[in-house]
Design a protein around this motif. Structure first.
Motif, mmCIF file in Angstrom:
data_model
loop_
_atom_site.group_PDB
_atom_site.id
_atom_site.type_symbol
_atom_site.label_atom_id
_atom_site.label_comp_id
_atom_site.label_asym_id
_atom_site.label_seq_id
_atom_site.Cartn_x
_atom_site.Cartn_y
_atom_site.Cartn_z
ATOM 1 N N ARG A 131 1.202 -1.608 0.134
ATOM 2 C CA ARG A 131 -0.231 0.276 -0.452
ATOM 3 C C ARG A 131 0.938 1.389 -0.231
ATOM 4 O O ARG A 131 0.449 1.959 -0.702
ATOM 5 C CB ARG A 131 -0.859 0.007 0.986
ATOM 6 N N LEU A 132 2.102 0.822 1.078
ATOM 7 C CA LEU A 132 3.200 2.619 0.844
ATOM 8 C C LEU A 132 3.444 2.866 -0.266
ATOM 9 O O LEU A 132 3.460 3.627 -0.821
ATOM 10 C CB LEU A 132 3.968 2.246 2.192
ATOM 11 N N SER A 133 3.445 1.564 -0.987
ATOM 12 C CA SER A 133 4.192 1.927 -2.504
ATOM 13 C C SER A 133 3.602 2.050 -3.356
ATOM 14 O O SER A 133 3.606 3.176 -4.464
ATOM 15 C CB SER A 133 4.871 0.590 -3.181
ATOM 16 N N ALA A 134 2.668 1.982 -3.194
ATOM 17 C CA ALA A 134 1.535 1.999 -4.413
ATOM 18 C C ALA A 134 0.754 3.670 -4.272
ATOM 19 O O ALA A 134 1.128 4.477 -4.906
ATOM 20 C CB ALA A 134 -0.308 1.799 -3.966
ATOM 21 N N GLU A 135 0.787 4.057 -2.549
ATOM 22 C CA GLU A 135 1.160 6.115 -2.814
ATOM 23 C C GLU A 135 1.823 6.679 -3.421
ATOM 24 O O GLU A 135 1.976 7.784 -3.949
ATOM 25 C CB GLU A 135 0.647 5.768 -1.016
ATOM 26 N N LEU A 163 1.942 9.254 3.619
ATOM 27 C CA LEU A 163 2.264 9.877 5.655
ATOM 28 C C LEU A 163 1.657 8.693 6.615
ATOM 29 O O LEU A 163 2.084 8.033 6.922
ATOM 30 C CB LEU A 163 2.126 11.087 6.254
ATOM 31 N N ARG A 164 -0.345 8.966 5.689
ATOM 32 C CA ARG A 164 -1.054 7.698 6.579
ATOM 33 C C ARG A 164 -0.588 6.222 6.685
ATOM 34 O O ARG A 164 -0.710 5.140 7.130
ATOM 35 C CB ARG A 164 -1.515 7.742 5.872
ATOM 36 N N ALA A 165 0.147 5.977 4.748
ATOM 37 C CA ALA A 165 -0.016 4.724 4.753
ATOM 38 C C ALA A 165 1.819 4.086 5.665
ATOM 39 O O ALA A 165 2.033 3.278 5.734
ATOM 40 C CB ALA A 165 0.664 4.769 3.080
ATOM 41 N N LEU A 166 2.218 5.290 5.509
ATOM 42 C CA LEU A 166 3.695 4.786 6.079
ATOM 43 C C LEU A 166 4.219 4.525 8.097
ATOM 44 O O LEU A 166 4.508 3.452 8.176
ATOM 45 C CB LEU A 166 4.871 6.153 6.021
ATOM 46 N N LEU A 167 2.500 5.596 8.576
ATOM 47 C CA LEU A 167 2.652 5.100 10.299
ATOM 48 C C LEU A 167 1.671 4.319 10.365
ATOM 49 O O LEU A 167 2.302 2.608 11.201
ATOM 50 C CB LEU A 167 1.539 6.329 10.209
ATOM 51 N N GLU A 168 0.923 3.452 8.625
ATOM 52 C CA GLU A 168 0.222 2.288 9.235
ATOM 53 C C GLU A 168 0.983 1.001 9.094
ATOM 54 O O GLU A 168 1.539 -0.080 10.037
ATOM 55 C CB GLU A 168 -0.926 2.097 7.799
#
Length: 386
Positions: A131-135, A163-168
């Motif tokens: 998900r992070l890489s997709a964002e 940032l939200r995906a990084l936190l998750e």
């Protein structure tokens, strides 16, 4: 506790990526690359769960690097990271006023005591990384399409999603972004400090006869012995050590490599090899004599010199380079783990290596020369022989 604004200020002051105002291409490439490195670490651990050591340390470092590039993109776009944080968790600051209290990284996640490091990548963590890489991928697509030109809200929205995906992902890895940010700042100071303070000489407390002279002058001359061209090292007119050949098929001038030991001594005050050649071993302390000045330490130093030389050959012996690859410097520190030079900062190693190769290129070009090792000025200087 480290505030987000403090980190953004400190991290952005170390942005050496070239043109800065509004230029996002380089930090975006860096962000994309670090996401790839993070994915690679998870893949390595899945592939070799037992054999791959250092996973936690490396993943923590990669999270810090991702954060640094995210900050670079935000700063170059005049976007405050704590404003993004406030949109993720509006209740961080009472009254939703960002000026009422600085926002800390800790406020974005559960208390550190409640976060447990996950030693093996879980399926959930892998999904978070995807998900992070997709964002980040969408961020790159929009940048390439020019959708951020005169459209700051669009960029804010994309950075908010990253940032939200990084936190998750950090939550699922059992990592606090605060610890990642703190580690990233230590890494930055290790390589690019505000002030360069050289290490205290390792032999400072030893008897005079066991200390390096603070200024030493050597001469290297290329001479023929039989069918071989060899390098001869002298100090004050006296031969030091054995004559050296390249010790390999094909001529690569490695016989002049004593200049690297001189550079390590000049910049860091460290060279077990030079200490042995000059009979300056610290025998008054048997443990230091055996461990720090012994055969194994000498072999490690020689190994470092050889390993770096193999890299340098492919890069014109570092000519016109003002900085060295971070991974190479990090590997050098791995070489010296458990030895006194382990405490030398990476910038110090970089300086020693670059000075050594500046001298080597001169010696190579003129087939010898005079070298002055100045430990007080931390300089290795070359002079052509008349």
């Amino acid at each position: 506790m480290l505030t987000i604004n403090e980190y953004q200020t400190l991290a952005s002051s170390t942005d050496h990526l070239g043109e800065r105002d509004g230029d996002l291409s380089v930090p975006l490439l860096g962000l994309f690359g670090e996401i790839g490195s993070l994915l690679s670490e998870a893949k390595k651990k899945q592939r070799d769960p037992v054999a791959y050591l250092g996973y936690e340390r490396t993943v923590l470092e990669e999270f810090g690097d991702v954060l640094w590039y995210l900050v670079s993109v935000a700063t170059r776009s005049d976007i405050a990271l704590d404003h993004l944080a406030l949109q993720i968790k509006p209740d961080i600051v009472q009254g939703s006023s960002i000026n009422s209290a600085p926002i800390t990284f800790a406020a974005l996640q559960e208390p550190e005591a409640q976060i447990s490091w996950i030693s093996q990548p879980t399926v959930q963590f892998e999904r978070r990384l995807i998900r992070l890489s997709a964002e980040v991928g969408l961020l790159m697509v929009d940048f390439d399409a020019g959708r951020f030109t005169n459209n700051k809200p669009a960029l804010v929205g994309r950075l908010l999603s990253v940032l939200r995906a990084l936190l998750e992902a950090a939550d699922d890895a059992g990592i606090t972004l605060e610890k990642a940010a703190e580690g990233n700042l230590r890494k930055i100071k290790d390589r690019w400090p505000d002030e360069r303070v050289y290490p205290t000489p390792f032999d400072a407390t030893f008897p005079k006869q066991e200390r390096f002279e603070r200024v030493m002058m050597f001469e290297i001359a290329e001479v023929r012995e039989g069918d071989l061209m060899v390098s001869r090292l002298t100090k004050d007119g006296l031969a030091i050590g054995d004559v050296l050949t390249d010790n390999r098929q094909g001529d690569d001038d490695y016989r002049f490599h004593d200049v690297f030991h001189m550079a390590y001594a000049a910049v860091m005050g460290w060279s077990p090899t030079l200490r042995r050649l000059l009979k300056r071993k610290r025998k008054s302390d048997p443990l230091i004599d055996e461990t720090q000045d012994g055969a194994r330490a000498i072999l490690i130093e020689e190994g470092i010199a050889t390993w770096i030389f193999n890299h340098a050959q492919r890069l014109e012996y570092f000519e016109n380079l003002r900085a060295l690859d971070y991974s190479m410097l990090k590997n050098v520190r791995e070489f010296v783990q458990g030895y006194e030079s382990e405490d030398c900062p990476l910038w110090c190693w970089e300086e020693a290596i670059l000075q050594g190769y500046a001298a080597f290129r001169q010696v190579k070009a003129h087939r010898g020369g005079r070298l002055t090792v100045d430990l007080d000025k931390h300089l290795l200087q070359y002079e052509k022989l008349k």
